[in-house]
Design an enzyme around this catalytic site. Structure first.
Site, short mmCIF file in Angstrom:
data_model
loop_
_atom_site.label_atom_id
_atom_site.label_comp_id
_atom_site.label_asym_id
_atom_site.label_seq_id
_atom_site.Cartn_x
_atom_site.Cartn_y
_atom_site.Cartn_z
N SER A 1 0.87 -1.18 0.18
CA SER A 1 -0.18 0.06 0.21
C SER A 1 0.92 1.32 -0.13
CB SER A 1 -0.98 -0.06 1.18
OG SER A 1 -1.99 0.98 1.20
N ASP B 1 -9.74 -3.67 -5.69
CA ASP B 1 -9.15 -2.71 -4.96
C ASP B 1 -9.14 -1.58 -5.68
OD1 ASP B 1 -7.20 -0.92 -3.76
OD2 ASP B 1 -5.64 -2.34 -4.06
N HIS C 1 -8.10 -4.79 -1.14
CA HIS C 1 -6.71 -4.16 -0.69
C HIS C 1 -6.53 -4.45 0.75
CE1 HIS C 1 -4.09 -0.57 -0.86
NE2 HIS C 1 -4.24 -0.75 0.51
#
Length: 310
Positions: free
Chosen positions: A153, A251, A281
């Protein structure tokens, strides 16, 4: 493919966003409360805390040695958390799995967080630790081959930015970059990528939540137009390290990660993009107990070890 049923069960228990302001201290405390005790974590040969002395100051690191050996390939890991969450502890299980499945000695970076530390403090810490690792190679029993960087991320954002900074500085020791569902474009115009609309709601990370979650970083002086903030905006990707970009089907950030992989290939960089179907995600951090998602660690090991020393 629909979202994995085990993920769907968890998503069904989450409260709907109510629009209230985010509280970093409370959210960090909530994360810390979820960290399992040591006796419930994946055992490795050795795990030790240390301090990296860098140009940006002293940075806490945690060093994971997977097994006893004379020497090791190295992997420097940057945790995720929208630049204001995450720690050595909250992502300890990710670093342990990376060490186990890659066979690399993993150095996890406890970089400074926004908003308390303004841009580019966290990025400078990550880059400084990579340089420190290279300098301390002998004390880390580095075999002089792989020096990989990996992150999930916002940590994936730092991976791309560190790779770019290193290239521009003429520091050529980084051999690989691994990005798990990276946040590479902090311009959150919903028309920039189809996945921002396709996966806007119902999958954990929601498109409407991107601005509030990243506001602490952007409010600390990070400009979305700066390629060190939004690495997808870098004009020339030639000469960067070989890359593995792992994305999640459900995501909002899926398409920017996959675009980064394509642009690397177009620039002559060896880049592999691997989309995990049924995933959302954060799946590497939150759902790696599901065998098909734990596969991301195994794939990382295959990627790094197939290109050892290249």
């Amino acid at each position: 493919m629909t979202i994995h049923p085990e993920i769907a069960k968890i998503l069904a228990t989450l409260p709907a966003p109510d629009g209230s302001p985010l509280n970093p201290e409370a959210m960090r405390a909530g994360e810390a409360a979820q960290v399992p005790p040591l006796d419930q974590r994946l055992p490795l040969h050795a795990v030790e805390d240390a301090t990296a002395v860098t140009p940006s100051g002293e940075v806490p690191v945690r060093i994971y040695t997977p097994a006893e050996a004379d020497s090791y390939d190295l992997l420097v890991y940057f945790h995720g958390g929208a630049f204001f969450l995450g720690s050595l502890d909250t992502h300890d299980h990710v670093a342990r799995s990376l060490a186990k499945e890659t066979g690399h000695k993993v150095i996890s970076v406890g970089y400074r967080l926004a908003p308390e530390a303004v841009f580019p403090a966290g990025l400078d810490d990550c880059y400084g630790v990579v340089r420190w690792v290279a300098e301390q190679g002998s004390s880390l029993s580095w075999n002089g081959k792989n020096l990989a960087i990996a992150g999930d991320s916002s940590g994936g954002n730092f991976v791309a930015a560190v790779a770019a900074k290193a290239h521009d500085d003429g520091f050529d020791r980084i051999t690989h970059q691994v990005l798990f569902y990276p946040s590479l474009d902090l311009d959150f115009d919903v028309d920039r990528y189809p996945s921002l609309r396709e996966n806007a709601e119902g999958y954990g990370l929601e498109t409407a939540g991107l601005k509030p979650f990243n506001s602490f970083y952007l409010g600390s002086g990070a400009d979305p137009a700066d390629p060190l903030v939004s690495p997808i905006k870098r004009g020339d990707l030639a000469g960067l390290p070989a890359a593995l970009v792992i994305t999640a089907e459900h995501d909002p950030l899926r398409d920017e990660g996959e675009l980064y992989g394509r642009r690397l290939n177009e620039a002559g960089v060896d880049a592999t993009v691997s989309r995990y179907q049924g995933a959302n995600h954060g799946f590497v951090q939150n759902f790696a107990w599901i065998p098909e998602f734990y596969r991301a660690f195994e794939e990382t090991g295959e990627f790094l070890n197939a290109r050892a020393g290249q």
